[in-house]
Design a protein around this motif. Structure first.
Motif, PDB file in Angstrom:
ATOM      1  N   MET A 180       0.823  -1.205   0.014  1.00  0.00           N
ATOM      2  CA  MET A 180      -0.120   0.027   0.092  1.00  0.00           C
ATOM      3  C   MET A 180       0.931   1.071   0.112  1.00  0.00           C
ATOM      4  O   MET A 180       1.716   1.440   0.952  1.00  0.00           O
ATOM      5  CB  MET A 180      -0.985   0.172   1.209  1.00  0.00           C
ATOM      6  CG  MET A 180      -1.874   1.170   1.248  1.00  0.00           C
ATOM      7  SD  MET A 180      -3.093   1.132   2.642  1.00  0.00           S
ATOM      8  CE  MET A 180      -4.394  -0.063   1.977  1.00  0.00           C
ATOM      9  N   ARG A 234     -14.617  -8.963   7.242  1.00  0.00           N
ATOM     10  CA  ARG A 234     -13.667  -9.166   8.390  1.00  0.00           C
ATOM     11  C   ARG A 234     -14.129 -10.300   9.423  1.00  0.00           C
ATOM     12  O   ARG A 234     -15.439 -10.264   9.930  1.00  0.00           O
ATOM     13  CB  ARG A 234     -13.407  -7.854   8.870  1.00  0.00           C
ATOM     14  CG  ARG A 234     -12.713  -6.947   7.935  1.00  0.00           C
ATOM     15  CD  ARG A 234     -11.932  -5.809   8.551  1.00  0.00           C
ATOM     16  NE  ARG A 234     -12.869  -4.776   9.106  1.00  0.00           N
ATOM     17  CZ  ARG A 234     -12.131  -3.816   9.907  1.00  0.00           C
ATOM     18  NH1 ARG A 234     -10.811  -3.584  10.165  1.00  0.00           N
ATOM     19  NH2 ARG A 234     -13.156  -2.701  10.548  1.00  0.00           N
ATOM     20  N   ARG A 253       0.286  -0.116  11.263  1.00  0.00           N
ATOM     21  CA  ARG A 253      -0.861   0.076   9.977  1.00  0.00           C
ATOM     22  C   ARG A 253      -0.576   1.363   9.166  1.00  0.00           C
ATOM     23  O   ARG A 253       0.377   2.229   9.399  1.00  0.00           O
ATOM     24  CB  ARG A 253      -2.088   0.731  10.830  1.00  0.00           C
ATOM     25  CG  ARG A 253      -2.493   0.319  12.138  1.00  0.00           C
ATOM     26  CD  ARG A 253      -3.205  -1.329  12.109  1.00  0.00           C
ATOM     27  NE  ARG A 253      -3.650  -1.897  13.457  1.00  0.00           N
ATOM     28  CZ  ARG A 253      -3.791  -3.237  13.334  1.00  0.00           C
ATOM     29  NH1 ARG A 253      -4.013  -3.796  12.422  1.00  0.00           N
ATOM     30  NH2 ARG A 253      -4.109  -3.675  14.434  1.00  0.00           N
ATOM     31  N   SER A 265      -4.587   2.291  -4.210  1.00  0.00           N
ATOM     32  CA  SER A 265      -3.719   2.207  -2.938  1.00  0.00           C
ATOM     33  C   SER A 265      -2.391   2.026  -3.571  1.00  0.00           C
ATOM     34  O   SER A 265      -1.524   2.035  -2.931  1.00  0.00           O
ATOM     35  CB  SER A 265      -4.158   1.323  -1.995  1.00  0.00           C
ATOM     36  OG  SER A 265      -4.310  -0.119  -2.352  1.00  0.00           O
ATOM     37  N   HIS A 266      -2.236   1.173  -4.654  1.00  0.00           N
ATOM     38  CA  HIS A 266      -0.980   1.004  -5.406  1.00  0.00           C
ATOM     39  C   HIS A 266      -0.228   2.059  -6.012  1.00  0.00           C
ATOM     40  O   HIS A 266       0.870   2.444  -5.612  1.00  0.00           O
ATOM     41  CB  HIS A 266      -1.214  -0.193  -6.145  1.00  0.00           C
ATOM     42  CG  HIS A 266       0.050  -0.732  -6.881  1.00  0.00           C
ATOM     43  ND1 HIS A 266       0.985  -1.345  -5.997  1.00  0.00           N
ATOM     44  CD2 HIS A 266       0.635  -0.682  -8.063  1.00  0.00           C
ATOM     45  CE1 HIS A 266       2.170  -1.452  -6.745  1.00  0.00           C
ATOM     46  NE2 HIS A 266       1.755  -0.992  -8.088  1.00  0.00           N
ATOM     47  N   GLN A 301      -5.438  -4.000   7.522  1.00  0.00           N
ATOM     48  CA  GLN A 301      -5.546  -5.097   6.772  1.00  0.00           C
ATOM     49  C   GLN A 301      -5.747  -6.515   7.544  1.00  0.00           C
ATOM     50  O   GLN A 301      -5.198  -6.536   8.527  1.00  0.00           O
ATOM     51  CB  GLN A 301      -4.072  -5.214   5.778  1.00  0.00           C
ATOM     52  CG  GLN A 301      -3.983  -3.806   4.762  1.00  0.00           C
ATOM     53  CD  GLN A 301      -2.663  -4.023   4.186  1.00  0.00           C
ATOM     54  OE1 GLN A 301      -1.646  -4.161   4.862  1.00  0.00           O
ATOM     55  NE2 GLN A 301      -2.846  -3.589   2.864  1.00  0.00           N
ATOM     56  N   ASN A 302      -6.642  -7.062   7.053  1.00  0.00           N
ATOM     57  CA  ASN A 302      -7.335  -8.203   7.857  1.00  0.00           C
ATOM     58  C   ASN A 302      -7.193  -9.491   6.987  1.00  0.00           C
ATOM     59  O   ASN A 302      -7.316  -9.469   5.967  1.00  0.00           O
ATOM     60  CB  ASN A 302      -8.528  -7.974   8.542  1.00  0.00           C
ATOM     61  CG  ASN A 302      -8.518  -6.856   9.236  1.00  0.00           C
ATOM     62  OD1 ASN A 302      -8.462  -5.732   8.816  1.00  0.00           O
ATOM     63  ND2 ASN A 302      -8.332  -7.011  10.778  1.00  0.00           N
ATOM     64  N   PRO A 303      -7.356 -10.662   7.638  1.00  0.00           N
ATOM     65  CA  PRO A 303      -7.455 -12.110   7.012  1.00  0.00           C
ATOM     66  C   PRO A 303      -8.714 -11.842   6.036  1.00  0.00           C
ATOM     67  O   PRO A 303      -9.768 -11.395   6.462  1.00  0.00           O
ATOM     68  CB  PRO A 303      -7.562 -13.013   8.124  1.00  0.00           C
ATOM     69  CG  PRO A 303      -6.852 -12.485   9.156  1.00  0.00           C
ATOM     70  CD  PRO A 303      -7.302 -10.722   9.195  1.00  0.00           C
ATOM     71  N   ARG A 315       0.419  -2.532  16.621  1.00  0.00           N
ATOM     72  CA  ARG A 315       0.710  -2.921  15.373  1.00  0.00           C
ATOM     73  C   ARG A 315       0.949  -1.958  14.271  1.00  0.00           C
ATOM     74  O   ARG A 315       0.073  -0.899  14.415  1.00  0.00           O
ATOM     75  CB  ARG A 315      -0.209  -4.039  14.677  1.00  0.00           C
ATOM     76  CG  ARG A 315      -0.075  -5.202  15.544  1.00  0.00           C
ATOM     77  CD  ARG A 315      -1.514  -6.117  15.242  1.00  0.00           C
ATOM     78  NE  ARG A 315      -1.614  -7.272  16.286  1.00  0.00           N
ATOM     79  CZ  ARG A 315      -1.193  -8.420  15.903  1.00  0.00           C
ATOM     80  NH1 ARG A 315      -0.945  -8.934  14.856  1.00  0.00           N
ATOM     81  NH2 ARG A 315      -1.344  -9.383  17.037  1.00  0.00           N
ATOM     82  N   LEU A 321      -9.765 -10.055  14.126  1.00  0.00           N
ATOM     83  CA  LEU A 321      -8.673 -10.934  13.628  1.00  0.00           C
ATOM     84  C   LEU A 321      -7.506 -10.268  12.905  1.00  0.00           C
ATOM     85  O   LEU A 321      -7.794  -9.382  11.947  1.00  0.00           O
ATOM     86  CB  LEU A 321      -9.187 -11.982  12.768  1.00  0.00           C
ATOM     87  CG  LEU A 321      -8.169 -13.242  12.495  1.00  0.00           C
ATOM     88  CD1 LEU A 321      -7.574 -13.892  13.843  1.00  0.00           C
ATOM     89  CD2 LEU A 321      -8.694 -14.163  11.511  1.00  0.00           C
ATOM     90  N   GLU A 322      -6.366 -10.264  13.311  1.00  0.00           N
ATOM     91  CA  GLU A 322      -5.123  -9.651  12.458  1.00  0.00           C
ATOM     92  C   GLU A 322      -4.463 -10.588  11.725  1.00  0.00           C
ATOM     93  O   GLU A 322      -4.531 -11.723  11.936  1.00  0.00           O
ATOM     94  CB  GLU A 322      -4.109  -9.190  13.503  1.00  0.00           C
ATOM     95  CG  GLU A 322      -4.508  -8.329  14.817  1.00  0.00           C
ATOM     96  CD  GLU A 322      -4.529  -6.976  14.367  1.00  0.00           C
ATOM     97  OE1 GLU A 322      -4.449  -6.640  12.986  1.00  0.00           O
ATOM     98  OE2 GLU A 322      -5.127  -6.003  15.095  1.00  0.00           O
ATOM     99  N   ASN A 323      -4.045  -9.891  10.709  1.00  0.00           N
ATOM    100  CA  ASN A 323      -3.026 -10.667   9.585  1.00  0.00           C
ATOM    101  C   ASN A 323      -2.095 -11.533  10.659  1.00  0.00           C
ATOM    102  O   ASN A 323      -1.507 -10.959  11.501  1.00  0.00           O
ATOM    103  CB  ASN A 323      -2.487  -9.886   8.652  1.00  0.00           C
ATOM    104  CG  ASN A 323      -3.433  -9.443   7.537  1.00  0.00           C
ATOM    105  OD1 ASN A 323      -4.423 -10.079   7.380  1.00  0.00           O
ATOM    106  ND2 ASN A 323      -2.857  -8.527   6.554  1.00  0.00           N
ATOM    107  N   GLY A 324      -1.711 -12.687   9.898  1.00  0.00           N
ATOM    108  CA  GLY A 324      -0.731 -13.484  10.675  1.00  0.00           C
ATOM    109  C   GLY A 324      -1.118 -14.183  11.805  1.00  0.00           C
ATOM    110  O   GLY A 324      -0.070 -14.871  12.676  1.00  0.00           O
ATOM    111  N   ASN A 361      -2.763 -15.345   5.752  1.00  0.00           N
ATOM    112  CA  ASN A 361      -3.990 -14.354   6.217  1.00  0.00           C
ATOM    113  C   ASN A 361      -5.370 -14.829   5.686  1.00  0.00           C
ATOM    114  O   ASN A 361      -6.107 -14.187   5.049  1.00  0.00           O
ATOM    115  CB  ASN A 361      -3.767 -12.882   5.568  1.00  0.00           C
ATOM    116  CG  ASN A 361      -2.346 -12.458   6.205  1.00  0.00           C
ATOM    117  OD1 ASN A 361      -1.934 -12.959   7.206  1.00  0.00           O
ATOM    118  ND2 ASN A 361      -1.526 -11.676   5.317  1.00  0.00           N
TER     119      ASN A 361
END
Lengths: 183, 183
Positions: A1, B38, A23, B5-6, A35-37, A21, B72-75, A109
């Motif tokens: 991003m 999410r 962000r 966003s890219h 950003q989430n799974p 964390r 829930l978070e990534n990872g 993820n």
């Protein structure tokens, strides 16, 4: 991003106040981009003593066999998404029974859910993302040609539970090292 | 979403080839920006015959009682996220037992998971997002002061299942009309 999807300014990665964390944060408009799974939802479809498998026409694991599944969409229940993916990939209309397996795959993820489901009639065909779709018995499962561990685990639980007739929903973790960075 | 966003170009909303839903697409760099539900993950924590409730210090439903839960978070696995949220909101270290409830809330694009868990010792306290944390018996549950239907449903299932000692994981849908647009 790199850019804020709201205002188009560049974003920075840092830990917001009260968070733990990093962000992506837009310092121009203040938006925090979490950003989430993502959730993958699919079906373990049965008809009489057979299970519905689809052969993947697309990467990853093209040519390998899988249970119909795909990303849950906004505005959709997990069960409805599982039925939709089964219709898209296997042209099969199903009656959803119950949640059966939920896997956490933190290295990519993803949360993967499979529901047990029944074919309302033995009509199916390869959708655009499948090369072939088949109803197979336990003896016919191509164990060494299955696309993903979540598929083989779900099938193994099913054939084990089927012996007792007691199907128990399970949550499992699939722990893998992170993917190597792309070259 | 207004900008990619890219690459920072403006995005358009249209259905990509081979897809069936409108997506935000960058016509400059080709990125398709998928938006997906999410996952919220939390714990139904017990100690002896009591259940751990936290009083919300933040919106939505500030002052109402809930089970510790959060995004829930990534990872992260769903179980690890549930334990982390319990530590953050109730300062309680738990031993996760099994997945218990999974709710689809399509009107707010969420999947809500609760795991059954046990307190390793009766130590707990209000975290920064909680006003108070208590261990309560079934008779002490403030049913009209619970924050969300997923909380009251999960508690009702628990007290019902506890009578037989058989705790069955369940997937349910919470169907609500879409939120009205903000004024």
């Amino acid at each position: 991003m790199n850019y804020c999807s709201h205002c188009g300014s560049t974003v920075v990665s840092r830990i917001p106040p009260g968070d733990s964390r990093p962000r992506y944060i837009c310092e121009e408009c203040g938006t925090i981009h979490y950003q989430n799974p993502r959730v993958v939802t699919g079906c373990l479809v049965t008809f009489e003593d057979r299970v519905l498998l689809a052969q993947r026409a697309i990467a990853p694991r093209q040519g390998f066999w899988t249970l119909p599944a795909g990303f849950l969409e906004n505005g959709e229940t997990a069960a409805a998404g599982a039925a939709r993916e089964t219709l898209e990939e296997a042209c099969a209309e199903v009656n959803i029974l119950e949640l059966y397996t939920m896997f956490s795959l933190p290295h990519i993820n993803q949360i993967y859910c499979f529901f047990r489901a029944e074919l309302t009639r033995p009509d199916f065909a390869a959708g655009t993302e499948s090369l072939d779709v088949r109803l197979v018995t336990e003896a016919e499962i191509p164990w060494d040609q299955l696309a993903f561990p979540v598929v083989s685990d779900t099938l193994r639980f099913y054939f084990s539970d089927r012996q007792t007739g007691q199907f128990r929903a399970r949550a499992l973790d699939v722990i893998r090292p992170p993917r190597p960075p792309k070259a």
